[in-house]
Design a protein around this motif. Sequence first.
Motif, PDB file in Angstrom:
ATOM      1  N   GLY A 167     -40.111 -16.670  -1.172  1.00 57.88           N
ATOM      2  CA  GLY A 167     -39.123 -15.809  -1.228  1.00 57.88           C
ATOM      3  C   GLY A 167     -37.666 -15.895  -0.236  1.00 57.88           C
ATOM      4  N   LEU A 168     -36.772 -15.391  -0.619  1.00 58.26           N
ATOM      5  CA  LEU A 168     -35.937 -15.248   0.478  1.00 58.26           C
ATOM      6  C   LEU A 168     -35.536 -14.475   0.674  1.00 58.26           C
ATOM      7  N   PHE A 169     -34.896 -14.083   1.289  1.00 57.11           N
ATOM      8  CA  PHE A 169     -34.032 -12.685   2.149  1.00 57.11           C
ATOM      9  C   PHE A 169     -33.353 -13.028   3.227  1.00 57.11           C
ATOM     10  N   ARG A 170     -32.509 -11.173   3.368  1.00 58.18           N
ATOM     11  CA  ARG A 170     -31.613 -11.545   3.715  1.00 58.18           C
ATOM     12  C   ARG A 170     -31.324  -9.919   4.984  1.00 58.18           C
ATOM     13  N   ASP A 171     -31.384 -10.826   6.434  1.00 64.09           N
ATOM     14  CA  ASP A 171     -31.798  -9.599   7.251  1.00 64.09           C
ATOM     15  C   ASP A 171     -30.519  -8.582   7.320  1.00 64.09           C
ATOM     16  N   LYS A 172     -29.335  -8.472   6.353  1.00 61.08           N
ATOM     17  CA  LYS A 172     -28.624  -7.594   6.060  1.00 61.08           C
ATOM     18  C   LYS A 172     -27.611  -7.588   4.947  1.00 61.08           C
ATOM     19  N   ILE A 173     -26.884  -6.840   4.111  1.00 55.86           N
ATOM     20  CA  ILE A 173     -26.009  -7.055   3.239  1.00 55.86           C
ATOM     21  C   ILE A 173     -24.507  -6.828   4.550  1.00 55.86           C
ATOM     22  N   LYS A 174     -23.733  -7.855   4.296  1.00 55.21           N
ATOM     23  CA  LYS A 174     -22.125  -8.116   5.058  1.00 55.21           C
ATOM     24  C   LYS A 174     -21.463  -7.577   3.547  1.00 55.21           C
ATOM     25  N   TRP A 175     -21.005  -5.904   4.240  1.00 57.64           N
ATOM     26  CA  TRP A 175     -19.891  -5.874   2.823  1.00 57.64           C
ATOM     27  C   TRP A 175     -19.102  -6.176   2.538  1.00 57.64           C
ATOM     28  N   ARG A 176     -18.159  -6.308   4.101  1.00 59.98           N
ATOM     29  CA  ARG A 176     -16.672  -7.119   3.636  1.00 59.98           C
ATOM     30  C   ARG A 176     -16.981  -8.585   3.121  1.00 59.98           C
ATOM     31  N   GLN A 177     -17.881  -9.343   3.121  1.00 55.35           N
ATOM     32  CA  GLN A 177     -17.636 -10.435   2.781  1.00 55.35           C
ATOM     33  C   GLN A 177     -17.736 -10.544   1.130  1.00 55.35           C
ATOM     34  N   LEU A 178     -19.098  -9.171   0.634  1.00 53.11           N
ATOM     35  CA  LEU A 178     -19.198  -8.735  -0.537  1.00 53.11           C
ATOM     36  C   LEU A 178     -17.189  -8.868  -1.150  1.00 53.11           C
ATOM     37  N   LEU A 179     -16.714  -7.990  -0.514  1.00 54.96           N
ATOM     38  CA  LEU A 179     -15.508  -7.134  -1.058  1.00 54.96           C
ATOM     39  C   LEU A 179     -14.406  -8.575  -1.057  1.00 54.96           C
ATOM     40  N   PHE A 180     -14.583  -8.863   0.344  1.00 53.78           N
ATOM     41  CA  PHE A 180     -13.233  -9.963   0.280  1.00 53.78           C
ATOM     42  C   PHE A 180     -14.056 -11.580  -0.682  1.00 53.78           C
ATOM     43  N   LEU A 181     -14.814 -12.197  -0.369  1.00 49.35           N
ATOM     44  CA  LEU A 181     -15.670 -13.033  -1.082  1.00 49.35           C
ATOM     45  C   LEU A 181     -16.104 -13.003  -2.497  1.00 49.35           C
ATOM     46  N   GLY A 182     -16.576 -12.048  -2.219  1.00 44.64           N
ATOM     47  CA  GLY A 182     -16.802 -11.832  -3.878  1.00 44.64           C
ATOM     48  C   GLY A 182     -16.513 -12.950  -5.543  1.00 44.64           C
ATOM     49  N   PRO A 183     -15.007 -12.184  -5.343  1.00 44.59           N
ATOM     50  CA  PRO A 183     -15.055 -14.021  -6.536  1.00 44.59           C
ATOM     51  C   PRO A 183     -14.778 -15.159  -6.234  1.00 44.59           C
ATOM     52  N   LEU A 184     -15.421 -15.548  -5.403  1.00 46.92           N
ATOM     53  CA  LEU A 184     -15.026 -16.292  -4.883  1.00 46.92           C
ATOM     54  C   LEU A 184     -16.569 -17.722  -4.917  1.00 46.92           C
TER      55      LEU A 184
ATOM     56  N   PRO B   2     -29.681 -13.949  -1.514  1.00 51.79           N
ATOM     57  CA  PRO B   2     -29.544 -13.960   0.457  1.00 51.79           C
ATOM     58  C   PRO B   2     -29.289 -15.109   0.635  1.00 51.79           C
ATOM     59  N   VAL B   3     -28.352 -16.004   0.022  1.00 53.74           N
ATOM     60  CA  VAL B   3     -27.637 -17.112   0.905  1.00 53.74           C
ATOM     61  C   VAL B   3     -26.626 -17.684   0.574  1.00 53.74           C
ATOM     62  N   LEU B   4     -25.721 -17.354  -0.837  1.00 51.46           N
ATOM     63  CA  LEU B   4     -24.745 -17.261  -0.973  1.00 51.46           C
ATOM     64  C   LEU B   4     -23.701 -15.936  -0.408  1.00 51.46           C
ATOM     65  N   PHE B   5     -24.589 -14.648  -0.554  1.00 53.04           N
ATOM     66  CA  PHE B   5     -23.865 -13.768   0.224  1.00 53.04           C
ATOM     67  C   PHE B   5     -25.372 -12.813   1.153  1.00 53.04           C
ATOM     68  N   GLY B   6     -25.739 -14.011   1.799  1.00 55.32           N
ATOM     69  CA  GLY B   6     -26.497 -13.217   2.716  1.00 55.32           C
ATOM     70  C   GLY B   6     -26.077 -12.483   3.890  1.00 55.32           C
ATOM     71  N   GLY B   7     -26.759 -12.702   4.437  1.00 53.97           N
ATOM     72  CA  GLY B   7     -26.077 -11.958   6.380  1.00 53.97           C
ATOM     73  C   GLY B   7     -25.546 -12.607   6.714  1.00 53.97           C
ATOM     74  N   SER B   8     -25.918 -12.507   8.612  1.00 51.56           N
ATOM     75  CA  SER B   8     -26.346 -13.596   9.199  1.00 51.56           C
ATOM     76  C   SER B   8     -27.345 -14.104   9.470  1.00 51.56           C
ATOM     77  N   THR B   9     -28.456 -13.915   8.817  1.00 54.12           N
ATOM     78  CA  THR B   9     -29.532 -14.418   8.931  1.00 54.12           C
ATOM     79  C   THR B   9     -30.409 -14.775   7.710  1.00 54.12           C
ATOM     80  N   LEU B  10     -31.246 -16.131   7.416  1.00 52.16           N
ATOM     81  CA  LEU B  10     -31.746 -16.364   5.608  1.00 52.16           C
ATOM     82  C   LEU B  10     -33.577 -16.524   6.101  1.00 52.16           C
ATOM     83  N   ILE B  11     -33.897 -15.325   5.662  1.00 56.35           N
ATOM     84  CA  ILE B  11     -35.520 -15.325   5.944  1.00 56.35           C
ATOM     85  C   ILE B  11     -35.917 -15.854   4.796  1.00 56.35           C
ATOM     86  N   VAL B  12     -37.373 -17.029   5.135  1.00 53.17           N
ATOM     87  CA  VAL B  12     -38.181 -17.407   4.302  1.00 53.17           C
ATOM     88  C   VAL B  12     -39.468 -17.461   4.498  1.00 53.17           C
ATOM     89  N   LEU B  13     -40.129 -16.993   3.221  1.00 56.43           N
ATOM     90  CA  LEU B  13     -41.274 -16.900   3.386  1.00 56.43           C
ATOM     91  C   LEU B  13     -41.851 -17.630   2.217  1.00 56.43           C
TER      92      LEU B  13
END
Length: 255
Positions: free
Chosen positions: A190-207, A235-246
Amino acid sequence: MDRPGDQQQTRPLAPRARPEIHRKVRKLLRRLALPSGARVLDLPLGPGAMAEQLQRDGLAVWGADLDLAQSDGLHPSIRRERVDLNGILPFPDQFFDLVVSLEGIEHLENPFQFLREVGRVCRPGGYLLLSTPNICNLEERLNFLVRGAFYRYISARAFAEQGSGFDHQNLMTWVEIRQLLDWNGFSLLGLFRDKIKWRQLLFLGPLGLLLWGFGRLQSRARREKYCWRETESAPVLFGGSTLIVLARKGVGRSG
């Protein structure tokens, strides 16, 4: 009289990695449900916040780092080894049930050797939990487009004064990490993100949706060639600052 390390056991260390990384990793550890006494290696050990948590959970913990002074005072049951993580780890083959490496691989001159050694000391069926900066999210992809680099220039003077490993010398894309896992016998769980970056989702979601749609138009062979299924995942494309790999050792090759 208090035993050495008792104070650290009642006052948990503050993690050097961001708290949200530790919170996500602790959730994943609970999911693994390792038995009491399972052998765990934490590297780089750093001040020892994660090692301390693992010890509290009833696991047998080893820690490895080049600088052990920062972890002085840890409970004596946490066995510490002074190690250059670019080289050979001083542990037997297939010794550990879990290897945890948080925010470390990007500091190493030789991540290939590092994951080769991690694969050697992890037993078949054992686990790897690894975190590293996510340079494949939308924000960082746009930064690369503007700057032409994923990270700042490190001068020879800074390298000489502060030594190897003081900064992000080897930021890695997900495809690079994925192939190193595969080469060393790890299957992705599995791939996991440390947090959701809401501004990234809002402004870059269409891209992001545009890139996702473009990926869907590619041939199966091309998607597999660039691990598109994973690089376009949330987790990768809309991930936070860190990617967590299991990942898990020796349970078949991931697809």
